[in-house]
Motif scaffolding. Sequence first.
Motif, PDB file in Angstrom:
ATOM      1  N   ILE A   1       0.866  -1.064  -0.050  1.00 19.37           N
ATOM      2  CA  ILE A   1       0.143  -0.023   0.104  1.00 19.37           C
ATOM      3  C   ILE A   1       0.965   1.463   0.031  1.00 19.37           C
ATOM      4  CG2 ILE A   1      -1.708   1.412   1.395  1.00 19.37           C
ATOM      5  CD1 ILE A   1      -2.834  -1.176   2.293  1.00 19.37           C
ATOM      6  N   ALA A   2       1.964   1.144   0.923  1.00 20.93           N
ATOM      7  CA  ALA A   2       2.740   2.403   0.836  1.00 20.93           C
ATOM      8  C   ALA A   2       3.694   2.714  -0.444  1.00 20.93           C
ATOM      9  CB  ALA A   2       3.890   2.130   1.946  1.00 20.93           C
ATOM     10  N   SER A   3       4.155   1.628  -0.998  1.00 16.68           N
ATOM     11  CA  SER A   3       4.548   1.617  -2.601  1.00 16.68           C
ATOM     12  C   SER A   3       3.520   1.979  -3.456  1.00 16.68           C
ATOM     13  CB  SER A   3       5.207   0.307  -2.673  1.00 16.68           C
ATOM     14  OG  SER A   3       5.931  -0.235  -1.900  1.00 16.68           O
ATOM     15  N   PHE A   4       2.197   1.861  -3.472  1.00 18.21           N
ATOM     16  CA  PHE A   4       1.177   2.176  -4.374  1.00 18.21           C
ATOM     17  C   PHE A   4       0.983   3.582  -4.193  1.00 18.21           C
ATOM     18  CE2 PHE A   4      -3.221   3.072  -5.327  1.00 18.21           C
ATOM     19  CZ  PHE A   4      -3.150   2.991  -6.771  1.00 18.21           C
TER      20      PHE A   4
ATOM     21  N   ILE B   1       1.952   6.453  -7.167  1.00 26.25           N
ATOM     22  CA  ILE B   1       0.597   7.297  -7.532  1.00 26.25           C
ATOM     23  C   ILE B   1       1.320   8.663  -7.530  1.00 26.25           C
ATOM     24  CG2 ILE B   1      -1.446   8.095  -7.312  1.00 26.25           C
ATOM     25  CD1 ILE B   1      -1.236   5.406  -8.776  1.00 26.25           C
ATOM     26  N   ALA B   2       1.921   9.053  -6.470  1.00 25.39           N
ATOM     27  CA  ALA B   2       2.228  10.506  -6.012  1.00 25.39           C
ATOM     28  C   ALA B   2       3.497  10.882  -7.105  1.00 25.39           C
ATOM     29  CB  ALA B   2       2.633  10.596  -4.522  1.00 25.39           C
ATOM     30  N   MET B   3       4.388   9.988  -7.295  1.00 24.25           N
ATOM     31  CA  MET B   3       5.692  10.226  -8.126  1.00 24.25           C
ATOM     32  C   MET B   3       5.119  10.247  -9.749  1.00 24.25           C
ATOM     33  SD  MET B   3       8.710   8.213  -6.312  1.00 24.25           S
ATOM     34  CE  MET B   3       7.760   6.733  -6.370  1.00 24.25           C
ATOM     35  N   ALA B   4       4.115   9.399 -10.104  1.00 26.90           N
ATOM     36  CA  ALA B   4       3.533   9.506 -11.364  1.00 26.90           C
ATOM     37  C   ALA B   4       2.730  10.821 -11.408  1.00 26.90           C
ATOM     38  CB  ALA B   4       2.785   8.381 -11.594  1.00 26.90           C
ATOM     39  N   ALA B   5       1.973  11.221 -10.494  1.00 21.98           N
ATOM     40  CA  ALA B   5       1.412  12.629 -10.873  1.00 21.98           C
ATOM     41  C   ALA B   5       2.286  13.829 -10.988  1.00 21.98           C
ATOM     42  CB  ALA B   5       0.517  12.762  -9.655  1.00 21.98           C
ATOM     43  N   ASP B   6       3.597  13.653 -10.237  1.00 22.91           N
ATOM     44  CA  ASP B   6       4.540  14.639 -10.480  1.00 22.91           C
ATOM     45  C   ASP B   6       5.195  14.486 -12.129  1.00 22.91           C
ATOM     46  OD1 ASP B   6       4.333  16.155  -8.160  1.00 22.91           O
ATOM     47  OD2 ASP B   6       5.640  14.663  -7.081  1.00 22.91           O
TER      48      ASP B   6
ATOM     49  N   TRP C   1      12.666  19.064 -14.954  1.00 30.79           N
ATOM     50  CA  TRP C   1      12.800  18.323 -13.789  1.00 30.79           C
ATOM     51  C   TRP C   1      11.505  17.794 -13.192  1.00 30.79           C
ATOM     52  CZ3 TRP C   1      12.645  23.390 -14.077  1.00 30.79           C
ATOM     53  CH2 TRP C   1      11.709  24.269 -13.238  1.00 30.79           C
ATOM     54  N   PHE C   2      11.552  16.882 -12.297  1.00 31.21           N
ATOM     55  CA  PHE C   2      10.235  16.503 -11.727  1.00 31.21           C
ATOM     56  C   PHE C   2       9.924  17.252 -10.583  1.00 31.21           C
ATOM     57  CE2 PHE C   2       9.877  11.805 -13.784  1.00 31.21           C
ATOM     58  CZ  PHE C   2      10.015  12.598 -15.252  1.00 31.21           C
ATOM     59  N   PRO C   3       8.863  17.875 -10.514  1.00 35.22           N
ATOM     60  CA  PRO C   3       8.620  18.711  -9.225  1.00 35.22           C
ATOM     61  C   PRO C   3       8.108  17.839  -8.240  1.00 35.22           C
ATOM     62  CG  PRO C   3       6.822  18.829 -10.977  1.00 35.22           C
ATOM     63  CD  PRO C   3       7.999  18.139 -11.457  1.00 35.22           C
ATOM     64  N   ASN C   4       8.247  18.184  -7.043  1.00 32.36           N
ATOM     65  CA  ASN C   4       7.857  17.476  -5.949  1.00 32.36           C
ATOM     66  C   ASN C   4       6.665  17.855  -5.100  1.00 32.36           C
ATOM     67  OD1 ASN C   4       8.991  19.647  -4.987  1.00 32.36           O
ATOM     68  ND2 ASN C   4      10.053  18.437  -3.309  1.00 32.36           N
ATOM     69  N   ARG C   5       5.661  18.278  -5.767  1.00 31.60           N
ATOM     70  CA  ARG C   5       4.395  18.876  -5.545  1.00 31.60           C
ATOM     71  C   ARG C   5       3.421  17.818  -5.019  1.00 31.60           C
ATOM     72  NH1 ARG C   5       0.384  22.825  -8.948  1.00 31.60           N
ATOM     73  NH2 ARG C   5      -1.140  23.450  -7.335  1.00 31.60           N
TER      74      ARG C   5
ATOM     75  N   PHE D   1       4.542  14.437  -4.264  1.00 33.23           N
ATOM     76  CA  PHE D   1       5.403  13.449  -3.500  1.00 33.23           C
ATOM     77  C   PHE D   1       6.500  14.332  -2.930  1.00 33.23           C
ATOM     78  CE2 PHE D   1       8.917  10.455  -2.763  1.00 33.23           C
ATOM     79  CZ  PHE D   1       8.242   9.575  -2.294  1.00 33.23           C
ATOM     80  N   THR D   2       6.231  15.015  -1.832  1.00 31.42           N
ATOM     81  CA  THR D   2       7.169  15.724  -1.193  1.00 31.42           C
ATOM     82  C   THR D   2       7.922  14.952  -0.082  1.00 31.42           C
ATOM     83  OG1 THR D   2       5.293  16.739   0.200  1.00 31.42           O
ATOM     84  CG2 THR D   2       5.830  17.884  -1.557  1.00 31.42           C
ATOM     85  N   LEU D   3       9.169  15.450   0.192  1.00 30.93           N
ATOM     86  CA  LEU D   3       9.659  14.776   1.501  1.00 30.93           C
ATOM     87  C   LEU D   3       9.457  15.622   2.684  1.00 30.93           C
ATOM     88  CD1 LEU D   3      13.152  14.008   0.002  1.00 30.93           C
ATOM     89  CD2 LEU D   3      11.416  12.169   0.707  1.00 30.93           C
ATOM     90  N   ASN D   4       8.310  15.103   3.355  1.00 33.66           N
ATOM     91  CA  ASN D   4       7.674  15.757   4.696  1.00 33.66           C
ATOM     92  C   ASN D   4       7.659  14.782   5.644  1.00 33.66           C
ATOM     93  OD1 ASN D   4       5.441  14.426   3.944  1.00 33.66           O
ATOM     94  ND2 ASN D   4       4.584  16.331   2.945  1.00 33.66           N
ATOM     95  N   ALA D   5       7.299  15.226   6.665  1.00 37.52           N
ATOM     96  CA  ALA D   5       7.081  14.331   7.829  1.00 37.52           C
ATOM     97  C   ALA D   5       6.271  12.971   7.615  1.00 37.52           C
ATOM     98  CB  ALA D   5       6.684  15.058   9.090  1.00 37.52           C
ATOM     99  N   ALA D   6       5.109  13.160   6.825  1.00 38.86           N
ATOM    100  CA  ALA D   6       4.066  12.053   6.420  1.00 38.86           C
ATOM    101  C   ALA D   6       4.968  11.093   5.458  1.00 38.86           C
ATOM    102  CB  ALA D   6       2.810  12.507   5.767  1.00 38.86           C
ATOM    103  N   THR D   7       5.633  11.561   4.434  1.00 40.22           N
ATOM    104  CA  THR D   7       6.038  10.594   3.382  1.00 40.22           C
ATOM    105  C   THR D   7       7.686   9.926   4.118  1.00 40.22           C
ATOM    106  OG1 THR D   7       7.298  12.435   2.545  1.00 40.22           O
ATOM    107  CG2 THR D   7       5.323  11.912   1.681  1.00 40.22           C
ATOM    108  N   ILE D   8       8.192  10.769   4.699  1.00 39.29           N
ATOM    109  CA  ILE D   8       9.300  10.177   5.267  1.00 39.29           C
ATOM    110  C   ILE D   8       8.930   8.986   6.359  1.00 39.29           C
ATOM    111  CG2 ILE D   8      11.313  10.505   6.779  1.00 39.29           C
ATOM    112  CD1 ILE D   8      11.638  13.199   5.536  1.00 39.29           C
ATOM    113  N   THR D   9       8.035   9.277   7.178  1.00 37.64           N
ATOM    114  CA  THR D   9       7.370   8.297   7.958  1.00 37.64           C
ATOM    115  C   THR D   9       6.909   7.022   7.396  1.00 37.64           C
ATOM    116  OG1 THR D   9       7.075  10.032   9.450  1.00 37.64           O
ATOM    117  CG2 THR D   9       6.160   7.881   9.969  1.00 37.64           C
TER     118      THR D   9
END
Length: 513
Positions: free
Chosen positions: A22-25, A29-34, A45-49, A51-59
């Motif tokens: 589920i996490a990979s999915f 999806i987020a990276m595909a949207a970017d 470049w591929f923006p990180n709008r 799939f951003t590296l914030n507390a949620a994604t890093i966790t």
Amino acid sequence: MDSNSKTPAEVMMPWVGLYVAIASFICVIAMAADAVQAVWQWKLWFPNRFFTLNAATITLIAIAMKLPVDLSTDLSDKKMLVGVVVGSIAPILRCFTSIGHYSLSKKLSKNHLNVFRVEKHWIERLQQWKRNHVHSHIPGRYLKIVFHYVKNAFLNFCLALHIVVLSVLEWLKKVATTSNGNMSSEIEEYARYVVQIEEEAKLSKRILRNTLRSITELLNAEKEPRNLLMLLEKSKGFIGVVEFDNDLVQPLYPEETHNCWSLVVVTLTTIAIALPNIANGHFKGLLAGMSEGLKIVRHIEDCLDADGELVSAIKSARRVWKEVEVYRKWLKIDLQNKAHEDKTSKEILKWLGDEGEKIMKRFMSNKKSSIDRSPYKFVLASSMYRISTSILLHLNAQEISLNDEDLFEWISTIIADILFACFTNLPRVIKMKCHHNEIEKRGDNIRIAAQLLGKSKEILKILEARTLPNIDQDSMAYIDKWRVLPKIQLTNGGASTNEIYQDHHVVELLAGV
């Protein structure tokens, strides 16, 4: 196998696998949207709008990697091995990205190698794996020797990969510094307004050319607001900011709301639409010009109403405007009712003022209401009462009475003056849009700033040639501050050099003025 005989790790493994899937999915999806957004907007470049590296994604990623490591040692070895391969790709991509986007200086700085600082732990783990003995089920002494030889060779390759990347980086940097191509004067001018990562790391010519081309395309894509420009041609100064209101009109409520740009011009347009004996073409022209003008006014009010004192007035004006523009009604009152065809302009003004007064009195009769939470009807009614009564006093004071068409033109001129006074804030607003602090909104705000500039190029040219009154930038954002200025400054203006535009050189460059 009986479920009771399973170890805790075996029991938890299916759930861990489900979580990882589920996490990979979600990440995919987020990276595909970017990626889709990058291709759609022609970004290099591929923006990180998404799939951003914030507390949620890093966790999310950390848990997905941590759980299998804790449950299975063998699985962790296979995972970290895979991580080395994936992690080695990142420095290479970052290297070429930085080389392509930045012209590095001759002086080698340690900060230029910051892109590798994150991957240092991979090197340490590789060295640890190389020293440790790996327990394997390979039979035979010679096969184990071959296995360990292949393993060490692969680990040595991964260790050397970082060194190779650094060597390539240094070589390419020397090549970049030896090429002393002349940058065009236009690109040099724009480069001064770009936020640099370091003093010695400047944007390359390629990224500057692409940025300049993108801005130019946005500027050229915006069509000139022709109807607005036709309306603004009626203005010869800023005198209209004091003529729409008369201090002799006493407020019916002691704490009436403040004026804002959009509320005043919408109320004036409402009055003009209600005047009799005016050709429908004049109505359409005024409404079309106002519609284009309010789009610019909205950005100005959103940026400069820092205290939020005008929120009620701004929202009320925006709410009623569609009713005026589309249905030619004001608070469900038909402005062009056939029953009013035989009335004079003064009678129409008196009728609009009375309607505003009725609404205000109904509001005041409700003891639960307060001015801090005033309904939009009260705000609109207060503005209608004051402005229509002020115009009526102006007509009564004239020695020569104005006919309906002359009154319509006079109100249109006041609207044009007020819009021009509001548009003096455009350079400041465009600059604020380009310097937004939140990185997630910065790209959209810069795009809005370019579009806003594309619409207002002709307006800025006219304003630069027009002398401004003696008023500071903070006061310039509020129409009530303009109203206290002496009329002589609003007709003849102040100093011939406008300090407003001296502080916004980038705006003048982009506008081509």
